[in-house]
Design a protein around this motif. Sequence first.
Motif, PDB file in Angstrom:
ATOM      1  N   LEU A   8      23.554 -38.300  -0.965  1.00  0.00           N
ATOM      2  CA  LEU A   8      24.136 -37.250  -1.805  1.00  0.00           C
ATOM      3  C   LEU A   8      25.138 -36.408  -1.024  1.00  0.00           C
ATOM      4  CD1 LEU A   8      20.940 -36.047  -3.705  1.00  0.00           C
ATOM      5  CD2 LEU A   8      22.777 -37.476  -4.596  1.00  0.00           C
ATOM      6  N   GLY A   9      24.870 -36.263   0.272  1.00  0.00           N
ATOM      7  CA  GLY A   9      25.745 -35.450   1.092  1.00  0.00           C
ATOM      8  C   GLY A   9      27.149 -36.007   1.250  1.00  0.00           C
ATOM      9  N   GLN A  10      27.326 -37.261   0.911  1.00  0.00           N
ATOM     10  CA  GLN A  10      28.658 -37.857   0.963  1.00  0.00           C
ATOM     11  C   GLN A  10      29.550 -37.358  -0.178  1.00  0.00           C
ATOM     12  OE1 GLN A  10      28.330 -42.136   1.168  1.00  0.00           O
ATOM     13  NE2 GLN A  10      26.633 -42.043   2.607  1.00  0.00           N
ATOM     14  N   HIS A  11      28.923 -36.777  -1.214  1.00  0.00           N
ATOM     15  CA  HIS A  11      29.685 -36.385  -2.404  1.00  0.00           C
ATOM     16  C   HIS A  11      29.465 -34.930  -2.814  1.00  0.00           C
ATOM     17  CE1 HIS A  11      30.279 -40.719  -2.880  1.00  0.00           C
ATOM     18  NE2 HIS A  11      28.980 -40.854  -2.751  1.00  0.00           N
ATOM     19  N   LEU A  12      28.433 -34.278  -2.248  1.00  0.00           N
ATOM     20  CA  LEU A  12      28.085 -32.929  -2.682  1.00  0.00           C
ATOM     21  C   LEU A  12      28.003 -31.986  -1.486  1.00  0.00           C
ATOM     22  CD1 LEU A  12      25.175 -33.896  -5.114  1.00  0.00           C
ATOM     23  CD2 LEU A  12      27.494 -33.224  -5.780  1.00  0.00           C
ATOM     24  N   PRO A  13      28.124 -30.683  -1.726  1.00  0.00           N
ATOM     25  CA  PRO A  13      27.902 -29.705  -0.647  1.00  0.00           C
ATOM     26  C   PRO A  13      26.483 -29.840  -0.106  1.00  0.00           C
ATOM     27  CG  PRO A  13      28.935 -28.676  -2.553  1.00  0.00           C
ATOM     28  CD  PRO A  13      28.521 -30.036  -2.982  1.00  0.00           C
ATOM     29  N   PRO A  14      26.259 -29.546   1.182  1.00  0.00           N
ATOM     30  CA  PRO A  14      24.937 -29.732   1.784  1.00  0.00           C
ATOM     31  C   PRO A  14      23.803 -29.044   1.033  1.00  0.00           C
ATOM     32  CG  PRO A  14      26.570 -29.325   3.482  1.00  0.00           C
ATOM     33  CD  PRO A  14      27.272 -29.114   2.168  1.00  0.00           C
ATOM     34  N   SER A  15      24.010 -27.813   0.604  1.00  0.00           N
ATOM     35  CA  SER A  15      22.931 -27.088  -0.080  1.00  0.00           C
ATOM     36  C   SER A  15      22.559 -27.761  -1.399  1.00  0.00           C
ATOM     37  CB  SER A  15      23.346 -25.640  -0.332  1.00  0.00           C
ATOM     38  OG  SER A  15      24.532 -25.584  -1.130  1.00  0.00           O
ATOM     39  N   THR A  16      23.574 -28.225  -2.125  1.00  0.00           N
ATOM     40  CA  THR A  16      23.311 -28.911  -3.402  1.00  0.00           C
ATOM     41  C   THR A  16      22.630 -30.255  -3.165  1.00  0.00           C
ATOM     42  OG1 THR A  16      25.291 -27.881  -4.343  1.00  0.00           O
ATOM     43  CG2 THR A  16      24.368 -29.768  -5.521  1.00  0.00           C
ATOM     44  N   ALA A  17      23.113 -30.973  -2.151  1.00  0.00           N
ATOM     45  CA  ALA A  17      22.516 -32.268  -1.837  1.00  0.00           C
ATOM     46  C   ALA A  17      21.047 -32.110  -1.444  1.00  0.00           C
ATOM     47  CB  ALA A  17      23.291 -32.939  -0.709  1.00  0.00           C
ATOM     48  N   ALA A  18      20.751 -31.087  -0.637  1.00  0.00           N
ATOM     49  CA  ALA A  18      19.375 -30.850  -0.209  1.00  0.00           C
ATOM     50  C   ALA A  18      18.484 -30.484  -1.393  1.00  0.00           C
ATOM     51  CB  ALA A  18      19.336 -29.749   0.846  1.00  0.00           C
ATOM     52  N   LYS A  19      19.004 -29.654  -2.294  1.00  0.00           N
ATOM     53  CA  LYS A  19      18.226 -29.242  -3.471  1.00  0.00           C
ATOM     54  C   LYS A  19      17.886 -30.446  -4.339  1.00  0.00           C
ATOM     55  CE  LYS A  19      18.456 -26.069  -7.422  1.00  0.00           C
ATOM     56  NZ  LYS A  19      18.248 -27.086  -8.489  1.00  0.00           N
ATOM     57  N   LEU A  20      18.872 -31.288  -4.612  1.00  0.00           N
ATOM     58  CA  LEU A  20      18.629 -32.461  -5.453  1.00  0.00           C
ATOM     59  C   LEU A  20      17.712 -33.468  -4.762  1.00  0.00           C
ATOM     60  CD1 LEU A  20      22.195 -33.059  -6.942  1.00  0.00           C
ATOM     61  CD2 LEU A  20      20.167 -32.206  -8.135  1.00  0.00           C
ATOM     62  N   ALA A  21      17.927 -33.697  -3.461  1.00  0.00           N
ATOM     63  CA  ALA A  21      17.076 -34.648  -2.728  1.00  0.00           C
ATOM     64  C   ALA A  21      15.631 -34.189  -2.731  1.00  0.00           C
ATOM     65  CB  ALA A  21      17.589 -34.820  -1.303  1.00  0.00           C
ATOM     66  N   ALA A  22      15.411 -32.893  -2.580  1.00  0.00           N
ATOM     67  CA  ALA A  22      14.052 -32.358  -2.604  1.00  0.00           C
ATOM     68  C   ALA A  22      13.408 -32.551  -3.969  1.00  0.00           C
ATOM     69  CB  ALA A  22      14.073 -30.874  -2.220  1.00  0.00           C
ATOM     70  N   GLU A  23      14.180 -32.330  -5.030  1.00  0.00           N
ATOM     71  CA  GLU A  23      13.644 -32.504  -6.382  1.00  0.00           C
ATOM     72  C   GLU A  23      13.317 -33.972  -6.669  1.00  0.00           C
ATOM     73  OE1 GLU A  23      16.541 -30.882  -8.999  1.00  0.00           O
ATOM     74  OE2 GLU A  23      16.151 -28.791  -8.463  1.00  0.00           O
ATOM     75  N   ILE A  24      14.157 -34.865  -6.164  1.00  0.00           N
ATOM     76  CA  ILE A  24      13.959 -36.302  -6.420  1.00  0.00           C
ATOM     77  C   ILE A  24      12.770 -36.858  -5.651  1.00  0.00           C
ATOM     78  CG2 ILE A  24      14.998 -38.597  -6.084  1.00  0.00           C
ATOM     79  CD1 ILE A  24      17.743 -37.234  -6.585  1.00  0.00           C
ATOM     80  N   THR A  25      12.628 -36.444  -4.394  1.00  0.00           N
ATOM     81  CA  THR A  25      11.632 -37.088  -3.513  1.00  0.00           C
ATOM     82  C   THR A  25      10.394 -36.259  -3.256  1.00  0.00           C
ATOM     83  OG1 THR A  25      12.621 -36.184  -1.485  1.00  0.00           O
ATOM     84  CG2 THR A  25      13.524 -38.267  -2.330  1.00  0.00           C
ATOM     85  N   GLY A  26      10.459 -34.959  -3.503  1.00  0.00           N
ATOM     86  CA  GLY A  26       9.322 -34.091  -3.180  1.00  0.00           C
ATOM     87  C   GLY A  26       9.310 -33.602  -1.753  1.00  0.00           C
ATOM     88  N   ALA A  27      10.302 -33.977  -0.963  1.00  0.00           N
ATOM     89  CA  ALA A  27      10.379 -33.516   0.429  1.00  0.00           C
ATOM     90  C   ALA A  27      10.776 -32.047   0.469  1.00  0.00           C
ATOM     91  CB  ALA A  27      11.403 -34.352   1.194  1.00  0.00           C
ATOM     92  N   PRO A  28      10.313 -31.322   1.490  1.00  0.00           N
ATOM     93  CA  PRO A  28      10.672 -29.896   1.590  1.00  0.00           C
ATOM     94  C   PRO A  28      12.182 -29.715   1.750  1.00  0.00           C
ATOM     95  CG  PRO A  28       8.843 -30.436   3.070  1.00  0.00           C
ATOM     96  CD  PRO A  28       9.404 -31.739   2.562  1.00  0.00           C
ATOM     97  N   ARG A  29      12.744 -28.836   0.964  1.00  0.00           N
ATOM     98  CA  ARG A  29      14.193 -28.638   0.988  1.00  0.00           C
ATOM     99  C   ARG A  29      14.672 -28.178   2.358  1.00  0.00           C
ATOM    100  NH1 ARG A  29      17.485 -24.387  -2.898  1.00  0.00           N
ATOM    101  NH2 ARG A  29      19.542 -24.678  -1.962  1.00  0.00           N
ATOM    102  N   LYS A  30      13.917 -27.265   2.998  1.00  0.00           N
ATOM    103  CA  LYS A  30      14.336 -26.721   4.277  1.00  0.00           C
ATOM    104  C   LYS A  30      14.377 -27.789   5.368  1.00  0.00           C
ATOM    105  CE  LYS A  30      12.740 -21.987   3.464  1.00  0.00           C
ATOM    106  NZ  LYS A  30      11.843 -20.907   3.940  1.00  0.00           N
ATOM    107  N   SER A  31      13.573 -28.835   5.218  1.00  0.00           N
ATOM    108  CA  SER A  31      13.543 -29.913   6.212  1.00  0.00           C
ATOM    109  C   SER A  31      14.742 -30.839   6.081  1.00  0.00           C
ATOM    110  CB  SER A  31      12.245 -30.718   6.078  1.00  0.00           C
ATOM    111  OG  SER A  31      11.121 -29.925   6.289  1.00  0.00           O
ATOM    112  N   LEU A  32      15.404 -30.763   4.920  1.00  0.00           N
ATOM    113  CA  LEU A  32      16.532 -31.649   4.667  1.00  0.00           C
ATOM    114  C   LEU A  32      17.848 -30.982   4.996  1.00  0.00           C
ATOM    115  CD1 LEU A  32      15.424 -33.101   1.213  1.00  0.00           C
ATOM    116  CD2 LEU A  32      15.015 -34.048   3.480  1.00  0.00           C
ATOM    117  N   TYR A  33      17.953 -29.728   4.657  1.00  0.00           N
ATOM    118  CA  TYR A  33      19.238 -29.020   4.830  1.00  0.00           C
ATOM    119  C   TYR A  33      19.593 -28.949   6.303  1.00  0.00           C
ATOM    120  CZ  TYR A  33      22.919 -25.578   4.174  1.00  0.00           C
ATOM    121  OH  TYR A  33      24.139 -24.944   4.150  1.00  0.00           O
ATOM    122  N   GLY A  34      20.759 -29.513   6.636  1.00  0.00           N
ATOM    123  CA  GLY A  34      21.208 -29.502   8.016  1.00  0.00           C
ATOM    124  C   GLY A  34      20.631 -30.624   8.846  1.00  0.00           C
ATOM    125  N   SER A  35      19.850 -31.561   8.205  1.00  0.00           N
ATOM    126  CA  SER A  35      19.252 -32.672   8.974  1.00  0.00           C
ATOM    127  C   SER A  35      20.303 -33.719   9.270  1.00  0.00           C
ATOM    128  CB  SER A  35      18.108 -33.299   8.183  1.00  0.00           C
ATOM    129  OG  SER A  35      18.571 -33.851   6.963  1.00  0.00           O
TER     130      SER A  35
END
Length: 272
Positions: A245-272
């Motif tokens: 998602l980060g290839q097409h969206l801002p990092p914060s938006t990509a992290a929010k959507l990835a967390a919703e899709i997978t259940g992973a903690p958002r804070k662990s994704l943002y900036g990873s």
Amino acid sequence: MSAGTLFIVATPIGNLADMSPRALDTLRQAAAICAEDTRRTGQLLSHFGIATSLVALHEHNEDALAQRLVERLLAGDSLALVSDAGTPLVSDPGFRVVRAARAAGIKVSPVPGACAAIAALSVAGLPSDRFVFEGFLPAKASARREQLARLAGETRTLVFYESSHRIEESLADMAATLGADRPAVMARELTKLFETVLDGDLAGLQARVASDDNQRKGEFVVMVQGAGDDAAAQLTEGKRVYALLGQHLPPSTAAKLAAEITGAPRKSLYGS
């Protein structure tokens, strides 16, 4: 004249005693047998004293041949379709012919038998209530690793086919991508004289294959236990989705959507 039937006939994956009586009767009575490799199928037919004519059907001519076969079926001929070994259409040609036959209203009937993937899974001792069949991984290393990365968070048991030319490299890529300690089973030459079924983790299987020339010969089914349905698996899948998602969206938006899709903690994704 009523239309014929297209029979999808499974053949042995090694031991010829696994050929079923129904399969033999079907091959004898068919007007023709569509075979991936007519020489190999010809040897099988010769062993059983079957003189039915053969039609070469492979990935290079299937599109062109499908309609001609449908015309024969509509004219009343019943045809059999086989692959080199095992159940047709499982990592083998044939689905275009089946699709064309069904679209024309022709009956398509299975004659079940051996299938390497199912045979291997039945003796692996890995979870088999849910599994995903991936067939052959890409030949190129980069594409193979990308495909494995997409499967890293898959919780179902993974089932792959592999050739002797790439088994060592594929196991190495699996260990690096899916985890060296991931439980796995490698089945080689099933139902044949030198059948072996090795289990352990991916790193151990890779080492065993690297150290033994015999374990790099033959035809392989590799099965890998799925990722655990836990926080670590969620995080692995979350990072994969976030990267896409980060290839097409801002990092914060990509992290929010990835967390919703997978259940992973958002804070662990943002900036990873």
